[in-house]
Design a protein around this motif. Structure first.
Motif, short mmCIF file in Angstrom:
data_model
loop_
_atom_site.label_atom_id
_atom_site.label_comp_id
_atom_site.label_asym_id
_atom_site.label_seq_id
_atom_site.Cartn_x
_atom_site.Cartn_y
_atom_site.Cartn_z
N VAL A 174 3.75 16.67 2.82
CA VAL A 174 3.17 15.43 2.28
C VAL A 174 3.73 14.27 3.07
CG1 VAL A 174 2.96 13.94 0.27
CG2 VAL A 174 2.94 16.42 -0.02
N THR A 175 2.83 13.42 3.58
CA THR A 175 3.23 12.25 4.36
C THR A 175 3.04 10.99 3.52
OG1 THR A 175 2.59 13.32 6.43
CG2 THR A 175 2.83 10.92 6.46
N ALA A 176 4.08 10.15 3.46
CA ALA A 176 3.98 8.86 2.77
C ALA A 176 3.50 7.82 3.76
CB ALA A 176 5.33 8.47 2.19
N GLU A 177 2.31 7.29 3.52
CA GLU A 177 1.77 6.21 4.35
C GLU A 177 1.90 4.92 3.55
OE1 GLU A 177 -2.19 7.23 5.37
OE2 GLU A 177 -1.61 8.99 6.55
N ILE A 178 2.73 4.00 4.04
CA ILE A 178 3.05 2.79 3.30
C ILE A 178 2.89 1.56 4.18
CG2 ILE A 178 4.68 3.99 1.78
CD1 ILE A 178 6.92 2.81 3.47
N VAL A 179 2.66 0.44 3.52
CA VAL A 179 2.67 -0.86 4.18
C VAL A 179 3.67 -1.73 3.41
CG1 VAL A 179 1.36 -2.92 4.80
CG2 VAL A 179 0.28 -0.65 4.94
N THR B 128 0.85 -1.19 0.00
CA THR B 128 0.00 0.00 0.00
C THR B 128 0.88 1.24 0.00
OG1 THR B 128 -1.73 -1.14 1.25
CG2 THR B 128 -1.80 1.27 1.22
N VAL B 129 0.55 2.20 -0.86
CA VAL B 129 1.25 3.48 -0.90
C VAL B 129 0.21 4.59 -1.03
CG1 VAL B 129 2.87 4.97 -2.13
CG2 VAL B 129 3.30 2.50 -2.00
N VAL B 130 0.21 5.51 -0.07
CA VAL B 130 -0.67 6.68 -0.12
C VAL B 130 0.15 7.90 0.25
CG1 VAL B 130 -2.70 7.83 0.82
CG2 VAL B 130 -2.73 5.35 0.49
N LEU B 131 0.18 8.91 -0.63
CA LEU B 131 0.81 10.18 -0.30
C LEU B 131 -0.30 11.14 0.13
CD1 LEU B 131 3.54 10.68 -3.06
CD2 LEU B 131 3.68 9.55 -0.84
N ARG B 132 -0.28 11.45 1.44
CA ARG B 132 -1.35 12.25 2.02
C ARG B 132 -0.90 13.69 2.22
NH1 ARG B 132 -5.76 10.19 3.64
NH2 ARG B 132 -4.85 8.11 3.93
N GLU B 133 -1.65 14.62 1.64
CA GLU B 133 -1.31 16.04 1.72
C GLU B 133 -1.87 16.64 3.01
OE1 GLU B 133 -3.11 17.50 -1.83
OE2 GLU B 133 -2.51 15.68 -2.88
N ALA B 134 -1.08 17.52 3.62
CA ALA B 134 -1.53 18.19 4.85
C ALA B 134 -2.69 19.14 4.55
CB ALA B 134 -0.38 18.96 5.48
N GLU B 135 -3.53 19.36 5.57
CA GLU B 135 -4.68 20.23 5.37
C GLU B 135 -4.31 21.70 5.46
OE1 GLU B 135 -7.70 19.10 8.08
OE2 GLU B 135 -8.01 17.10 7.21
N THR B 136 -3.17 22.00 6.09
CA THR B 136 -2.72 23.40 6.20
C THR B 136 -1.30 23.50 5.67
OG1 THR B 136 -1.91 23.01 8.45
CG2 THR B 136 -4.18 23.82 8.21
N ALA B 137 -0.96 24.70 5.20
CA ALA B 137 0.37 24.92 4.64
C ALA B 137 1.43 24.92 5.73
CB ALA B 137 0.39 26.26 3.89
N GLY B 138 2.65 24.57 5.33
CA GLY B 138 3.78 24.57 6.24
C GLY B 138 4.58 25.85 6.12
#
Length: 389
Positions: free
Chosen positions: A58-63, A41-51
């Protein structure tokens, strides 16, 4: 991530830093991480607020996949005897999503008068090497093969790079060493070659296993330098396929395939004999025995300097799960750089059925020769997964 290093995940993904946000960049980075097969599983999840600095975290959520995998198979053929095969796969050899696979097979066990075929191959792949969408590969081959017109014992190794351009085009280039001992009806020979394989694949099919539209083009060129007991030359092979579906529900699909190969420089008896071209069997002309057509030189049959083949299919959907197929195949080989109508040729035709499953259609084809002394008198049976081409 536990076993795949964070630094390598970033290198493979290649998510741009300091550039305007693009959904396509997120999609391409996700595909790069999925391609090596190290993650289920690979999901690149974007933050809801700017940095900081108006950047988007962007957080990589992987299995991670289980790193090791083994498999084996056995088949029994009324023509080729007993065959066994096995493979071993590691998806994360050095902690950077490197992939290594070993394949081993023995065929034609128990055939009278023939030694079994033996093949051992290994391939190492390192994704994201020297740039984005670029893989380093290294492979080796050990082979002992007995066919109707040629026996080959070979050992080889190859090193190169594979570059992807977008979603459709892949180009590879490398160099290798190949040693072979070859037996034909004319001679026993051994040679050592330095090879420079180059290939390009342009794949615009809508489905790899069951295409209904689009096209596929594969071009392979292998220049070689004879280091021992061989002349210099080059081998070229092309495989072009096209698909067109008709009707509002696309139940009728017309498929065509054209193959062409030629050898330059060293030719005929001066060429590496396993680089020459033979025709017949499921990959060229169904209904004809495997690699049964060559050219006659000095009273013996060997491979030709060129090959031209064509396959035509009509696939008709009977139900959502079942297709009926009719096909015609033809092929010719020549002692020249390009076949002509006077060169040896053969053809075959047949019918088949496809049963569509979640992993692709299960294929059953029955073919008979349409040329030669046994035209219509014998049949060949072909079973597999996916369309014939």
């Amino acid at each position: 991530n536990r076993d795949v290093r964070t630094r390598r995940i970033r290198e493979i993904a290649g998510l741009p830093v300091g550039e305007p946000y693009s959904p396509d960049a997120i999609r391409r980075a996700t595909e790069r991480l999925r391609r090596p097969g190290a993650f289920s599983t690979v999901v690149l999840r974007e933050a809801e607020t700017a940095g900081p600095g108006d950047t988007l975290p962007v957080t990589a959520e992987i299995v991670e996949m289980v790193p090791r995998r083994i498999g084996f198979g056995i088949e029994v053929s009324s023509i080729d005897g007993l065959g066994v095969s096995a493979f071993w796969l590691h998806r994360n050899v050095f902690g950077g999503a490197e992939r290594f696979r070993l394949d081993f097979s023995i065929d034609q066990i128990g055939l009278d008068g023939d030694r079994p075929d033996f093949e051992l191959t290994g391939e190492f792949t390192r994704p994201g090497t020297f740039g984005l969408d670029r893989d380093l590969y290294a492979s080796f081959l050990l082979l002992d093969s007995v066919d109707e017109l040629i026996d080959v014992r070979a050992a080889g190794a190859e090193l190169g790079l594979t570059q992807r351009f977008g979603d459709d085009l892949t180009v590879s280039a490398g160099f290798g060493l190949l040693y072979a001992e070859v037996v034909t009806a004319l001679e026993d020979d051994a040679y050592l070659l330095l090879t420079f394989p180059v290939s390009a694949t342009w794949d615009r099919r809508d489905d790899e296993l069951n295409p209904k539209g689009g096209f596929y083009l594969d071009v392979e060129a292998t220049p070689f330098v004879g280091l021992d007991n061989a002349e210099n030359g080059a081998r070229l092979y092309t495989d072009a396929r096209a698909y067109r579906s008709l009707g509002a529900d696309e139940r009728v699909t017309l498929a065509g395939r054209l193959q062409f190969g030629t050898l330059t420089g060293a030719t005929g008896t001066d060429a590496p004999q396993d680089f020459l071209f033979l025709s017949g069997g499921g990959g060229t002309v169904r209904g004809q025995p495997y690699e049964s057509l060559g050219v006659e030189v000095d009273g013996a049959e060997i491979g030709g300097n060129s090959f031209l083949g064509a396959q035509l299919e009509a696939r008709v959907g009977v139900t959502d799960a079942i297709e009926a197929v009719a096909f015609f195949d033809t092929g010719m080989v020549s002692t020249e750089a390009f076949p002509t109508e006077d060169d040896p040729s053969h053809s075959g035709a047949g019918i088949g059925v496809r049963y569509n499953t979640g992993i692709g259609p299960i294929r059953l084809d029955i073919a008979t020769p349409t040329s030669g002394d046994d035209a219509g008198d014998r049949v060949e049976l072909y079973i597999g997964i996916g369309q014939a081409f």
